[in-house]
Design a protein around this motif. Structure first.
Motif, PDB file in Angstrom:
ATOM      1  N   PRO A  70       0.822  -1.204   0.000  1.00  0.00           N
ATOM      2  CA  PRO A  70       0.000   0.000   0.000  1.00  0.00           C
ATOM      3  C   PRO A  70       0.858   1.258   0.000  1.00  0.00           C
ATOM      4  CG  PRO A  70       0.066  -0.935   2.206  1.00  0.00           C
ATOM      5  CD  PRO A  70       0.864  -1.845   1.311  1.00  0.00           C
ATOM      6  N   PHE A  71       0.608   2.126  -0.947  1.00  0.00           N
ATOM      7  CA  PHE A  71       1.294   3.406  -1.061  1.00  0.00           C
ATOM      8  C   PHE A  71       0.279   4.420  -1.569  1.00  0.00           C
ATOM      9  CE2 PHE A  71       3.743   6.574  -3.494  1.00  0.00           C
ATOM     10  CZ  PHE A  71       4.568   7.035  -2.483  1.00  0.00           C
ATOM     11  N   ALA A  72       0.144   5.523  -0.857  1.00  0.00           N
ATOM     12  CA  ALA A  72      -0.887   6.516  -1.147  1.00  0.00           C
ATOM     13  C   ALA A  72      -0.524   7.378  -2.351  1.00  0.00           C
ATOM     14  CB  ALA A  72      -1.101   7.408   0.073  1.00  0.00           C
ATOM     15  N   VAL A  73      -1.470   7.466  -3.281  1.00  0.00           N
ATOM     16  CA  VAL A  73      -1.343   8.361  -4.426  1.00  0.00           C
ATOM     17  C   VAL A  73      -2.559   9.284  -4.406  1.00  0.00           C
ATOM     18  CG1 VAL A  73      -1.350   8.539  -6.940  1.00  0.00           C
ATOM     19  CG2 VAL A  73       0.019   6.758  -5.815  1.00  0.00           C
ATOM     20  N   PHE A  74      -2.303  10.569  -4.240  1.00  0.00           N
ATOM     21  CA  PHE A  74      -3.341  11.598  -4.261  1.00  0.00           C
ATOM     22  C   PHE A  74      -3.333  12.213  -5.656  1.00  0.00           C
ATOM     23  CE2 PHE A  74      -1.814  11.084   0.032  1.00  0.00           C
ATOM     24  CZ  PHE A  74      -2.970  11.077   0.797  1.00  0.00           C
ATOM     25  N   LEU A  75      -4.262  11.767  -6.504  1.00  0.00           N
ATOM     26  CA  LEU A  75      -4.267  12.227  -7.898  1.00  0.00           C
ATOM     27  C   LEU A  75      -4.749  13.658  -8.047  1.00  0.00           C
ATOM     28  CD1 LEU A  75      -5.488   9.273 -10.153  1.00  0.00           C
ATOM     29  CD2 LEU A  75      -3.188  10.212  -9.927  1.00  0.00           C
ATOM     30  N   SER A  76      -5.502  14.141  -7.072  1.00  0.00           N
ATOM     31  CA  SER A  76      -6.027  15.505  -7.176  1.00  0.00           C
ATOM     32  C   SER A  76      -5.625  16.301  -5.945  1.00  0.00           C
ATOM     33  CB  SER A  76      -7.550  15.468  -7.316  1.00  0.00           C
ATOM     34  OG  SER A  76      -8.125  14.806  -6.217  1.00  0.00           O
ATOM     35  N   ALA A  77      -5.424  17.583  -6.146  1.00  0.00           N
ATOM     36  CA  ALA A  77      -4.989  18.460  -5.052  1.00  0.00           C
ATOM     37  C   ALA A  77      -6.026  18.558  -3.947  1.00  0.00           C
ATOM     38  CB  ALA A  77      -4.669  19.848  -5.605  1.00  0.00           C
ATOM     39  N   ASP A  78      -7.298  18.320  -4.270  1.00  0.00           N
ATOM     40  CA  ASP A  78      -8.348  18.417  -3.253  1.00  0.00           C
ATOM     41  C   ASP A  78      -8.559  17.107  -2.490  1.00  0.00           C
ATOM     42  OD1 ASP A  78      -9.641  16.793  -5.081  1.00  0.00           O
ATOM     43  OD2 ASP A  78     -11.307  18.170  -5.437  1.00  0.00           O
ATOM     44  N   ASN A  79      -7.675  16.130  -2.693  1.00  0.00           N
ATOM     45  CA  ASN A  79      -7.730  14.827  -2.011  1.00  0.00           C
ATOM     46  C   ASN A  79      -8.990  14.031  -2.324  1.00  0.00           C
ATOM     47  OD1 ASN A  79      -5.251  15.269  -0.804  1.00  0.00           O
ATOM     48  ND2 ASN A  79      -6.124  16.021   1.098  1.00  0.00           N
ATOM     49  N   SER A  80      -9.671  14.329  -3.418  1.00  0.00           N
ATOM     50  CA  SER A  80     -10.892  13.593  -3.765  1.00  0.00           C
ATOM     51  C   SER A  80     -10.595  12.299  -4.514  1.00  0.00           C
ATOM     52  CB  SER A  80     -11.823  14.469  -4.606  1.00  0.00           C
ATOM     53  OG  SER A  80     -11.245  14.733  -5.879  1.00  0.00           O
ATOM     54  N   LYS A  81      -9.346  12.124  -4.919  1.00  0.00           N
ATOM     55  CA  LYS A  81      -8.944  10.907  -5.626  1.00  0.00           C
ATOM     56  C   LYS A  81      -7.705  10.336  -4.935  1.00  0.00           C
ATOM     57  CE  LYS A  81     -10.883  12.470  -9.980  1.00  0.00           C
ATOM     58  NZ  LYS A  81     -11.588  13.568  -9.355  1.00  0.00           N
ATOM     59  N   TYR A  82      -7.960   9.375  -4.043  1.00  0.00           N
ATOM     60  CA  TYR A  82      -6.918   8.700  -3.277  1.00  0.00           C
ATOM     61  C   TYR A  82      -6.887   7.249  -3.745  1.00  0.00           C
ATOM     62  CZ  TYR A  82      -4.870   6.102   0.600  1.00  0.00           C
ATOM     63  OH  TYR A  82      -4.115   5.255   1.354  1.00  0.00           O
ATOM     64  N   LEU A  83      -5.750   6.826  -4.307  1.00  0.00           N
ATOM     65  CA  LEU A  83      -5.621   5.468  -4.827  1.00  0.00           C
ATOM     66  C   LEU A  83      -4.380   4.809  -4.246  1.00  0.00           C
ATOM     67  CD1 LEU A  83      -6.498   6.433  -8.475  1.00  0.00           C
ATOM     68  CD2 LEU A  83      -7.968   5.195  -6.909  1.00  0.00           C
ATOM     69  N   GLU A  84      -4.371   3.495  -4.274  1.00  0.00           N
ATOM     70  CA  GLU A  84      -3.220   2.705  -3.849  1.00  0.00           C
ATOM     71  C   GLU A  84      -2.849   1.742  -4.968  1.00  0.00           C
ATOM     72  OE1 GLU A  84      -3.828   0.748  -0.095  1.00  0.00           O
ATOM     73  OE2 GLU A  84      -4.190   2.620   0.968  1.00  0.00           O
ATOM     74  N   PRO A  85      -2.161   2.245  -6.011  1.00  0.00           N
ATOM     75  CA  PRO A  85      -1.761   1.358  -7.102  1.00  0.00           C
ATOM     76  C   PRO A  85      -0.859   0.235  -6.582  1.00  0.00           C
ATOM     77  CG  PRO A  85      -1.377   3.660  -7.665  1.00  0.00           C
ATOM     78  CD  PRO A  85      -1.711   3.616  -6.215  1.00  0.00           C
ATOM     79  N   ASP A  86      -0.864  -0.883  -7.298  1.00  0.00           N
ATOM     80  CA  ASP A  86       0.001  -1.986  -6.880  1.00  0.00           C
ATOM     81  C   ASP A  86       1.468  -1.588  -6.946  1.00  0.00           C
ATOM     82  OD1 ASP A  86      -1.885  -4.026  -6.154  1.00  0.00           O
ATOM     83  OD2 ASP A  86      -2.438  -4.070  -8.272  1.00  0.00           O
ATOM     84  N   ILE A  87       1.854  -0.876  -7.994  1.00  0.00           N
ATOM     85  CA  ILE A  87       3.216  -0.345  -8.096  1.00  0.00           C
ATOM     86  C   ILE A  87       3.132   1.073  -8.650  1.00  0.00           C
ATOM     87  CG2 ILE A  87       5.446  -0.529  -9.294  1.00  0.00           C
ATOM     88  CD1 ILE A  87       5.278  -3.499  -9.019  1.00  0.00           C
ATOM     89  N   SER A  88       3.866   1.973  -8.009  1.00  0.00           N
ATOM     90  CA  SER A  88       3.963   3.364  -8.452  1.00  0.00           C
ATOM     91  C   SER A  88       5.431   3.709  -8.635  1.00  0.00           C
ATOM     92  CB  SER A  88       3.377   4.317  -7.400  1.00  0.00           C
ATOM     93  OG  SER A  88       2.035   4.015  -7.121  1.00  0.00           O
ATOM     94  N   VAL A  89       5.765   4.276  -9.781  1.00  0.00           N
ATOM     95  CA  VAL A  89       7.119   4.768 -10.038  1.00  0.00           C
ATOM     96  C   VAL A  89       7.015   6.277 -10.197  1.00  0.00           C
ATOM     97  CG1 VAL A  89       9.116   4.704 -11.576  1.00  0.00           C
ATOM     98  CG2 VAL A  89       7.829   2.596 -11.122  1.00  0.00           C
ATOM     99  N   ILE A  90       7.746   6.982  -9.332  1.00  0.00           N
ATOM    100  CA  ILE A  90       7.689   8.448  -9.317  1.00  0.00           C
ATOM    101  C   ILE A  90       9.086   8.992  -9.580  1.00  0.00           C
ATOM    102  CG2 ILE A  90       7.186  10.492  -7.916  1.00  0.00           C
ATOM    103  CD1 ILE A  90       5.585   7.437  -6.712  1.00  0.00           C
ATOM    104  N   CYS A  91       9.212   9.831 -10.591  1.00  0.00           N
ATOM    105  CA  CYS A  91      10.519  10.392 -10.961  1.00  0.00           C
ATOM    106  C   CYS A  91      10.689  11.833 -10.505  1.00  0.00           C
ATOM    107  CB  CYS A  91      10.714  10.269 -12.472  1.00  0.00           C
ATOM    108  SG  CYS A  91      10.653   8.551 -13.048  1.00  0.00           S
ATOM    109  N   ASP A  92       9.615  12.495 -10.137  1.00  0.00           N
ATOM    110  CA  ASP A  92       9.669  13.867  -9.652  1.00  0.00           C
ATOM    111  C   ASP A  92       9.574  13.839  -8.129  1.00  0.00           C
ATOM    112  OD1 ASP A  92       9.290  16.506  -8.905  1.00  0.00           O
ATOM    113  OD2 ASP A  92       7.646  16.879 -10.330  1.00  0.00           O
TER     114      ASP A  92
END
Length: 183
Positions: A70-92
């Motif tokens: 589990p790793f939190a991904v907030f897709l929107s600044a208003d926190n209305s889209k909170y997902l836990e993708p199986d794998i997330s790769v973040i370069c920024d």
């Protein structure tokens, strides 16, 4: 006598954080979507991919970070889209804080479970494309297929099998040989 209309409850990020220990859910525009515990096969695939990607990044002194669920991904600044993708790769790295990732990861992999099929194939594909995810993989253990969406260059997915070696689009020289996956 008129009756009051039943109003559907809209959930918030506070409801995610108030879940009992061990319960997991995702939040999309006020709706909570419970997540079933993953199967052993799901975890085998997750471990294989996390190891391959993590080793690649480490061996190439890469600047990206790979996080398994589990790793939190907030897709929107208003926190209305909170997902836990199986794998997330973040370069920024500016997208990362103690809570997780704020904004779109560069690459997301979802491993399909029977209960997550519509969510992974339709809902999340749309959300990830709109949010600016560069690459999205849907790994389906039941069908033994991998759909690769190169969101920067192509609208149609490339379809692969569990016997294929697949080129990762966000990297120049990373290929993942799924024939090495063992259950």
């Amino acid at each position: 006598m008129a009756s009051a209309l039943t109003q559907e409850r809209l959930y918030t990020i506070d409801d995610i954080y108030a879940l009992p220990d061990g319960d997991r859910a995702e939040l999309i525009d006020g709706q909570l979507y419970s997540m079933a515990p993953p199967s052993r096969r799901h975890q085998d695939i997750l471990s294989f991919l996390h190891l391959v990607i993590g080793n690649y990044i480490a061996q190439n002194n890469g600047g990206c970070k790979v996080y398994p669920a589990p790793f939190a991904v907030f897709l929107s600044a208003d926190n209305s889209k909170y997902l836990e993708p199986d794998i997330s790769v973040i370069c920024d790295k500016d997208k990362l804080d103690e809570r997780g990732c704020n904004g779109a990861p560069d690459w997301i992999i979802e491993i399909v479970s029977p209960s997550s099929r519509p969510m992974d194939y339709y809902t999340k594909l749309s959300l990830y494309r709109f949010a600016g995810v560069r690459e999205y993989w849907i790994v389906d253990p039941m069908k033994q297929t991998i759909l690769v969406y190169d969101m920067e260059h192509s609208a149609a997915p490339a379809i692969h099998s569990f016997s294929d070696t697949i080129k990762v689009n966000i990297y120049d020289n990373l290929e993942i040989d799924f024939s090495k996956l063992r259950f």
